[in-house]
Design a protein around this motif. Structure first.
Motif, PDB file in Angstrom:
ATOM      1  N   GLY B  64       0.815  -1.231   0.000  1.00  0.00           N
ATOM      2  CA  GLY B  64       0.000   0.000   0.000  1.00  0.00           C
ATOM      3  C   GLY B  64       0.831   1.255   0.000  1.00  0.00           C
ATOM      4  O   GLY B  64       0.343   2.331   0.370  1.00  0.00           O
ATOM      5  N   GLU B  85      -5.463   7.058   1.480  1.00  0.00           N
ATOM      6  CA  GLU B  85      -4.090   7.013   1.996  1.00  0.00           C
ATOM      7  C   GLU B  85      -4.100   6.780   3.507  1.00  0.00           C
ATOM      8  O   GLU B  85      -3.291   6.027   4.036  1.00  0.00           O
ATOM      9  CB  GLU B  85      -3.367   8.323   1.632  1.00  0.00           C
ATOM     10  N   ASP B  86      -5.046   7.411   4.200  1.00  0.00           N
ATOM     11  CA  ASP B  86      -5.152   7.261   5.657  1.00  0.00           C
ATOM     12  C   ASP B  86      -5.553   5.833   6.039  1.00  0.00           C
ATOM     13  O   ASP B  86      -5.024   5.267   6.991  1.00  0.00           O
ATOM     14  CB  ASP B  86      -6.203   8.231   6.209  1.00  0.00           C
ATOM     15  N   ALA B  89      -2.659   3.617   5.636  1.00  0.00           N
ATOM     16  CA  ALA B  89      -1.707   3.822   6.732  1.00  0.00           C
ATOM     17  C   ALA B  89      -2.166   3.051   7.964  1.00  0.00           C
ATOM     18  O   ALA B  89      -1.376   2.405   8.655  1.00  0.00           O
ATOM     19  CB  ALA B  89      -1.588   5.310   7.045  1.00  0.00           C
TER      20      ALA B  89
END
Lengths: 826, 229
Positions: B64, B85-86, B89
């Motif tokens: 990722g 993206e969060d 993460a």
């Protein structure tokens, strides 16, 4: 090696890759702003000088109570100066059994050399560039009113009969003598002898006018100075209107200061941008070294790149500056009554030289630093301590900067204050910040993750943090100084000319006429100022020491000694008068006290308690100095050198003086005042007020314009400072992303770091700006300094918000970028 | 379209038609083309291939760290390709560990702080004790307060391995972990990696050029010009 080709290739590649954007922006702002400021101030100064010249009807004038030696005029003419002259004397006119004391002015053919006369016919004002022809007389309206005459009638002055040709409304050099009590009659110099008014012993006043090229005028001025007699005085455009000269001087100082500040922050931005440039080119440099490029060759290669870049940006920056100035010209010229003059070539070249010098002085030290580092060392970011040559280069850069600042300001005090205080405070604050950051490290483990990571950015790179902090601080100081000074100057100018500043002076009002005058004010709803009784008298002795025995120090003293003063009394301290020594009298106190204007007192060495002797209509009286006052000479209100306690002047006949504001639509009401009080001398100063206002408007406009440049330079510096750690920040953000940091944490970290930077910079800026402002106000602008508490509070708040918001915007893309992209760029 | 139902639960990684392209001035460049694979939990896989074959890109997509142009990836039952993206993460904190060829330690943090970081990001209370234990396990208990600048390459990679394992990830990705090290240090690092992998029962996916290293993995995936052979 073909350095030029390779240099050009490298510059071109960097340009295309956007590597030079920041450096070019900083250079362009520095060059274009300094060119535009230099061009504008040059043009405005020359134009203002022309404008001011119109106020004395010449570039230079000599006022004298005797005729000048013919050799003086011949000297002036031999230096290609134009000359004109006027002779003034008092004459009593008698018509229809009415007597009137007038002030006759006989003018030569070329009077006025600058500006114009104004006459009125059938209610229309006409501009005249020459005085009356022989046999003709132009007179004040009051002459017609008092003597019951109309245009076309004849009037006798001395032995000569004149035809009343025009009503005379304004002479350009009248403003120099507001309080001329008698109405004016203007005649041609050719008729002077025929009047037989010029006899030995006649009380005459001569004014000689000169105009021409600046060099010739300066030469003539220097030649004149040692030859002037005590009764002769040089009048120049600068001295003729202190309120304009004062505003011009302050505006000039402001422009100098603003351009210096823009220069300083642009230089800081350029230094940071070149540092980033070197940082980005480190692998390139190391690679060239690996490929066998000698240090000398590398130095030449980069030097040429900077020369190419410097020349390119200097050329574009100068062109942009000139274009901006050209765009402003129509806006500026609408504020000025005369056309804007063309700027000098020196102003064009200043930006070009400045750009190249700034770039090279900022770019050379890091180049010299690389000299003793191996290729591997460059790859590994190992830098040798600065060699002596680099320190010398920094010293040279600093000297160059100082000389540039001095050259552009022509003001040693201003340069010394800015550079001296700037450098000293930089060093002191850098040391304090270093200590603070070291101490902060000990507290970090106790803080939460976001605070720890955010603040670690600051503590781990103390040198970079201090550099960034000082850059932000200098930026805030610049904005603080320019905003504070701009506001205070504009406020001062606005106070100088409030919306309803008095536009008429009324003199010679008899005590019995005061109720009529007051009724007129009331009926016509006119705003009137205080009414002062006037007794004309001379100061003749100080502590029984005759004044004539004292050697004059300057014109002020000379005037006080030789001219009649307007003496008045008042119960209360007038508005705009500030007591600087002694006490104001209270009502029951005995008469015989006088309050003296501060500067005159200093010039004549008058102290509290001194006994002054005055002469009024051959009678003498004394008064004890009880206080000294500071006056605002710019307020368009009656001001007095000598103000007496009530009762002191009771023995002498007095008339009254006042000023009032009449709006344009109320002007017709003046006719009724003139009809009711025909003896009153009414002076209209609308034209002068308008002229002062337009000049002040132009100055305000240009001051604002300069402020925009300061803002551009500030944003550029901010981005430069931010860019210094941008790569590291991007890398660290990407790594934190890899290990699961979400955008909330990353933003929080950034906000902590930027808020901390903002708060520290803001507090530092408040401290240094207050120090600088107090010094600048005191020594350069002579304005009273009062700390601006609003600015003290708003600066740190603004700094936190500005730095945090701009920092977030610039790093926003980072949060949505896949981490691998950033890591691969490393 | 692949599903996340129970038939796939023993497969910790599933990809379908995974494609990565980039735009260049000369047109579209295909880095990876239609990669479909499944990796079972606890499996160790070596991705091999010539330089430029797309190995590192595949690894980054699976972790990722980069986004695919087409296709889907399911990691531990979650659709990676549709995540923000969060979200990616967040998934990495619980599921994924990563070891880079060039270590990528945070330069302003000490060895201990670098290892503690993933735990702190998830709010683990005993982060320091766990990190200390792991640093001891990789033989660096004497260097915990050193910043990366003062550690050798081998030491930096040990810190990086400790950091990758500290969150007890289900999957460990390693991108040429010995690429920047000499052969002796490289061998030590590999021993450590496999040792920890066994201890933590992690799925190991590594990119390597080293045949000996790939031989230690249960399966080898060969890439050529962006395609899986």
């Amino acid at each position: 090696m073909n350095y030029w080709r390779l240099s050009w290739l490298m510059v071109w590649r960097d340009l295309r890759a956007g590597e030079l954007n920041l450096l070019i922006s900083a250079l362009l702002i520095a060059i274009s702003s300094s060119t535009a400021i230099s061009l504008c101030t040059d043009r405005l100064q020359q134009s203002f000088q022309n404008n001011a010249a119109e106020l004395i009807a010449a570039d230079l004038a000599i006022s004298s109570s005797s005729a000048l030696a013919p050799t003086w005029l011949e000297y002036a003419q031999s230096h290609a100066l134009n000359t004109a002259q006027a002779i003034e004397f008092s004459s009593v006119l008698m018509e229809h059994e009415e007597l009137l004391l007038t002030s006759v002015k006989a003018v030569s053919q070329h009077y006025p050399l600058k500006g114009a006369l104004k006459t009125s016919a059938h209610g229309q004002e006409i501009t005249q560039y020459q005085g009356p022809q022989a046999g003709m007389a132009w007179v004040d309206q009051r002459v017609l009113n008092t003597l019951k005459l109309s245009l076309g009638a004849s009037v006798t002055i001395g032995d000569k009969v004149f035809i009343l040709e025009k009503i005379f409304t304004n002479e350009p050099d009248r403003q120099g003598n507001f309080f001329r009590f008698a109405p004016r009659v203007l005649i041609n110099e050719q008729d002077l002898n025929a009047t037989h008014s010029v006899q030995p012993g006649s009380h005459l006043h001569y004014t000689y006018y000169f105009s021409g090229k600046q060099d010739a005028l300066q030469l003539f001025n220097q030649w004149l100075l040692p030859q002037l007699q005590p009764d002769q005085k040089i009048i120049n455009a600068h001295d003729s209107r202190p309120e304009i000269a004062n505003a011009l001087d302050k505006a000039h100082d402001y422009l100098q200061l603003a351009s210096l500040l823009i220069l300083i922050i642009s230089a800081a931005a350029i230094a940071l941008a070149t540092q980033r440039y070197h940082e980005r080119h480190r692998p390139h440099t190391a690679l060239l070294r690996c490929l066998g490029c000698s240090q000398h060759e590398l130095f030449c290669l980069f030097l040429m790149q900077f020369c190419l870049l410097g020349m390119l940006t200097s050329f574009i920056g100068t062109a942009v500056g000139a274009l901006l100035q050209q765009l402003m010209s129509p806006l500026l010229s609408q504020y000025l009554s005369t056309d804007l003059v063309s700027p000098s070539w020196l102003s064009f070249s200043s930006g070009f030289i400045l750009g190249l010098s700034l770039l090279l002085s900022c770019a050379l030290p890091p180049l010299l630093q690389l000299k003793h580092v191996s290729a591997l060392g460059i790859f590994r970011h190992e830098l040798a301590p600065l060699p002596t040559t680099a320190w010398l280069s920094y010293a040279l850069a600093l000297t160059l900067m100082a000389s540039l600042l001095w050259q552009s300001s022509h003001n040693l005090a201003l340069t010394a204050i800015l550079l001296g205080i700037g450098l000293l405070s930089t060093l002191i604050f850098a040391a304090l910040l270093w200590l603070l950051l070291i101490q902060l490290r000990h507290f970090l483990p106790k803080l939460s993750l976001a605070y720890r990571l955010g603040l670690q950015h600051l503590t781990h790179y103390p040198a970079l943090t201090i550099g960034q902090l000082l850059a932000f601080t200098s930026l805030l100081i610049t904005l603080n100084l320019s905003v504070s000074l701009r506001n205070d100057l504009l406020t001062e100018w606005q106070q100088q000319l409030p919306t309803h500043a008095a536009n008429h002076f009324a003199m010679n009002i008899f005590p019995t006429q005061l109720p009529v005058y007051e009724a007129w004010l009331h009926n016509e709803e006119v705003i009137g100022n205080a009414v002062y009784p006037i007794v004309r008298g001379r100061l003749i002795a100080i502590n029984d020491q005759p004044l004539t025995r004292l050697a004059p120090k300057n014109n002020l003293e000379e005037n006080a000694k030789h001219r009649e003063l307007s003496l008045t009394w008042s119960h209360d301290l007038p508005d705009d008068n500030l007591l600087s020594a002694g006490t104001w009298w209270s009502a029951p106190e005995a008469a015989g006290l006088v309050s003296v204007e501060k500067k005159l007192a200093a010039n004549l060495d008058i102290k509290l308690g001194d006994i002054l002797t005055f002469s009024v209509t051959q009678q003498r009286f004394t008064a004890r100095v009880s206080s000294l006052r500071a006056l605002n000479w710019n307020n368009m209100k009656p001001n007095f050198y000598m103000l007496f306690s009530p009762g002191t002047l009771n023995a002498f006949p007095s008339t009254y003086l006042t000023s009032f504001y009449v709006a344009e639509h109320q002007k017709t009401s003046l006719t009724s005042l003139i009809k009711q009080l025909p003896n009153v001398n009414l002076i209209e100063i609308d034209q002068l007020l308008k002229q002062i206002k337009t000049i002040l408007d132009a100055l305000s406009y240009i001051v604002d314009f300069i402020l925009y440049f300061a803002w551009f330079a500030a944003i550029c510096l901010f981005l430069a400072a931010l860019s210094v750690r941008l790569r590291t920040r991007q890398y660290e953000t990407a790594l934190l992303r890899v290990f699961g940091a979400d955008s909330h944490l990353l933003k929080h970290m950034q906000n902590i770091e930027f808020s901390c930077l903002g708060a520290l910079s803001g507090l530092l800026a408040v401290a240094v700006s207050n120090l600088l402002l107090s010094l600048l106000y005191r020594y350069t602008f002579t304005i009273d300094y009062h700390p601006n508490w609003f600015l003290c509070i708003i600066t740190p708040c603004f700094s936190v918000i500005f730095i945090t918001v701009l920092g977030n915007i610039s790093l926003h893309t980072l949060l949505n970028k896949a981490p691998l992209q950033t890591l691969r760029e490393e | 379209m692949i599903s996340t139902d129970s038939t796939h639960t023993k497969n910790i990684i599933v990809t379908d038609n995974l494609t990565k392209t980039v735009q260049t001035p000369q047109g579209e460049l295909i880095i990876l083309e239609a990669i479909s694979l499944t990796i079972a939990a606890g499996e160790s896989i070596a991705i091999v291939g010539a330089s430029g074959s797309g190995k590192s890109t595949l690894l980054a997509l699976l972790a990722g760290l980069d986004t695919a142009t087409y296709g889907q990836i399911i990691i531990a039952g979650q659709h990676l390709t549709t995540m923000t993206e969060d979200q990616r993460a967040k998934l990495r904190t619980t599921t994924i560990g990563f070891v880079f060829q060039s270590f990528h330690l945070l330069p302003n943090l000490t060895a201990l702080e670098n290892v503690m970081l993933p735990l702190e990001l998830t709010g683990v209370k005993q982060a320091k004790a766990i990190a200390l234990a792991l640093l001891d396990r990789v033989g660096l208990s004497a260097r915990i307060q050193h910043t990366p600048k003062h550690l050798s390459g081998g030491e930096q990679q040990r810190v990086a391995i400790a950091r990758a394992f500290v969150g007890q990830p289900k999957i460990l990705f390693a991108d040429e972990p010995t690429g920047n090290l000499d052969s002796t240090t490289g061998a030590q690092i590999i021993d450590l990696l496999f040792d920890l992998n066994q201890t933590h029962h992690t799925t190991l996916i590594l990119v390597t050029h080293d045949r000996q290293l790939s031989a230690r993995c249960q399966r080898t995936l060969t890439l050529s010009a962006g395609k899986c052979l």
